[in-house]
Design a protein around this motif. Structure first.
Motif, PDB file in Angstrom:
ATOM      1  N   ILE A  63       0.842  -1.201   0.000  1.00  0.00           N
ATOM      2  CA  ILE A  63       0.000   0.000   0.000  1.00  0.00           C
ATOM      3  C   ILE A  63       0.874   1.247   0.000  1.00  0.00           C
ATOM      4  O   ILE A  63       0.596   2.215  -0.715  1.00  0.00           O
ATOM      5  CB  ILE A  63      -0.963  -0.024   1.209  1.00  0.00           C
ATOM      6  N   ALA A  64       1.957   1.227   0.765  1.00  0.00           N
ATOM      7  CA  ALA A  64       2.870   2.379   0.804  1.00  0.00           C
ATOM      8  C   ALA A  64       3.479   2.640  -0.571  1.00  0.00           C
ATOM      9  O   ALA A  64       3.632   3.800  -0.975  1.00  0.00           O
ATOM     10  CB  ALA A  64       3.967   2.161   1.840  1.00  0.00           C
ATOM     11  N   GLN A 106      -3.908  10.001   2.419  1.00  0.00           N
ATOM     12  CA  GLN A 106      -3.394   8.655   2.676  1.00  0.00           C
ATOM     13  C   GLN A 106      -3.894   8.039   3.990  1.00  0.00           C
ATOM     14  O   GLN A 106      -4.282   6.861   4.002  1.00  0.00           O
ATOM     15  CB  GLN A 106      -1.874   8.655   2.569  1.00  0.00           C
ATOM     16  N   PRO A 107      -3.927   8.780   5.110  1.00  0.00           N
ATOM     17  CA  PRO A 107      -4.467   8.172   6.333  1.00  0.00           C
ATOM     18  C   PRO A 107      -5.935   7.743   6.192  1.00  0.00           C
ATOM     19  O   PRO A 107      -6.324   6.694   6.717  1.00  0.00           O
ATOM     20  CB  PRO A 107      -4.320   9.275   7.384  1.00  0.00           C
ATOM     21  N   GLN A 108      -6.733   8.511   5.458  1.00  0.00           N
ATOM     22  CA  GLN A 108      -8.133   8.122   5.255  1.00  0.00           C
ATOM     23  C   GLN A 108      -8.235   6.862   4.403  1.00  0.00           C
ATOM     24  O   GLN A 108      -9.124   6.040   4.606  1.00  0.00           O
ATOM     25  CB  GLN A 108      -8.933   9.263   4.604  1.00  0.00           C
ATOM     26  N   ASN A 109      -7.319   6.719   3.464  1.00  0.00           N
ATOM     27  CA  ASN A 109      -7.292   5.533   2.622  1.00  0.00           C
ATOM     28  C   ASN A 109      -6.992   4.291   3.465  1.00  0.00           C
ATOM     29  O   ASN A 109      -7.659   3.257   3.338  1.00  0.00           O
ATOM     30  CB  ASN A 109      -6.251   5.730   1.523  1.00  0.00           C
ATOM     31  N   LEU A 110      -6.022   4.411   4.367  1.00  0.00           N
ATOM     32  CA  LEU A 110      -5.707   3.308   5.285  1.00  0.00           C
ATOM     33  C   LEU A 110      -6.865   3.039   6.242  1.00  0.00           C
ATOM     34  O   LEU A 110      -7.163   1.873   6.557  1.00  0.00           O
ATOM     35  CB  LEU A 110      -4.438   3.621   6.079  1.00  0.00           C
ATOM     36  N   ALA A 111      -7.530   4.085   6.705  1.00  0.00           N
ATOM     37  CA  ALA A 111      -8.668   3.921   7.610  1.00  0.00           C
ATOM     38  C   ALA A 111      -9.795   3.156   6.923  1.00  0.00           C
ATOM     39  O   ALA A 111     -10.505   2.363   7.562  1.00  0.00           O
ATOM     40  CB  ALA A 111      -9.157   5.279   8.100  1.00  0.00           C
ATOM     41  N   GLY A 140       4.885  -2.131   8.413  1.00  0.00           N
ATOM     42  CA  GLY A 140       5.396  -2.322   7.058  1.00  0.00           C
ATOM     43  C   GLY A 140       5.200  -1.090   6.201  1.00  0.00           C
ATOM     44  O   GLY A 140       6.090  -0.708   5.420  1.00  0.00           O
ATOM     45  N   TYR A 141       4.060  -0.448   6.357  1.00  0.00           N
ATOM     46  CA  TYR A 141       3.753   0.776   5.606  1.00  0.00           C
ATOM     47  C   TYR A 141       4.808   1.846   5.903  1.00  0.00           C
ATOM     48  O   TYR A 141       5.388   2.432   4.985  1.00  0.00           O
ATOM     49  CB  TYR A 141       2.348   1.254   5.997  1.00  0.00           C
ATOM     50  N   HIS A 142       5.077   2.078   7.170  1.00  0.00           N
ATOM     51  CA  HIS A 142       6.038   3.121   7.545  1.00  0.00           C
ATOM     52  C   HIS A 142       7.482   2.729   7.212  1.00  0.00           C
ATOM     53  O   HIS A 142       8.277   3.601   6.855  1.00  0.00           O
ATOM     54  CB  HIS A 142       5.875   3.490   9.021  1.00  0.00           C
ATOM     55  N   GLN A 143       7.799   1.446   7.284  1.00  0.00           N
ATOM     56  CA  GLN A 143       9.138   0.998   6.865  1.00  0.00           C
ATOM     57  C   GLN A 143       9.354   1.331   5.396  1.00  0.00           C
ATOM     58  O   GLN A 143      10.424   1.816   5.011  1.00  0.00           O
ATOM     59  CB  GLN A 143       9.297  -0.514   7.077  1.00  0.00           C
TER      60      GLN A 143
END
Length: 155
Positions: A63-64, A106-111, A140-143
């Motif tokens: 996703i990232a 992006q945060p809303q997409n993850l939510a 994993g996203y933040h990595q």
């Protein structure tokens, strides 16, 4: 756009052919994609067994990568994530997706994905999803976003 994403090496099915039929303001589009061999959507996988922490991290990294390419997946849910027999994570269903600037979305997409997991977990039994799994996904996203050199080859 799917052609562009595939050319960038993003984990999306390769488009083979497309047809658009317009009738005034209405259109109908057909798209033929290359099949992702021996893959299941994550919803069906989670109905049968849990994912390992590393698999959740790979989902987050995938996703990232899309977010790094500024790809907004309008319908990011557990049904539109696939895993093949080698463990590679794929995204599908890009009919209303587009490139989007900035990072506010992006945060809303993850939510949206998190809500999808919680919804399926509440209505499907058994369902092998725990809130800690989303924490692994976010790791994993933040990595991936932070460019950890040991994690770039995961997908």
């Amino acid at each position: 756009m799917l052609n562009w994403m595939h050319a960038q090496g993003l984990p999306v099915p390769r488009p083979v052919a497309a047809h658009v039929h317009r009738s005034g303001p209405i259109y109908r589009a057909d798209l033929i994609l290359q099949q992702i061999n021996k893959a299941n959507d994550l919803h069906h996988i989670l109905c049968a067994s849990p994912l390992e922490a590393s698999q959740w991290q790979n989902v987050g990294k995938t996703i990232a990568r899309m977010h790094q390419a500024q790809i907004y997946h309008h319908d990011l849910n557990i049904h539109n994530l696939m895993q093949d027999e080698e463990g590679k994570i794929w995204l599908i269903d890009f009919d209303r997706c587009y490139k989007r600037h900035g990072t506010d979305w992006q945060p809303q997409n993850l939510a949206r994905l998190k809500r999808s997991l919680e919804k399926e977990s509440a209505r499907t039994s058994p369902y092998y999803y725990q809130p800690d799994d989303f924490t692994c996904l976010l790791q994993g996203y933040h990595q991936q976003l932070n460019g950890n050199p040991h994690d770039k080859a995961a997908n």
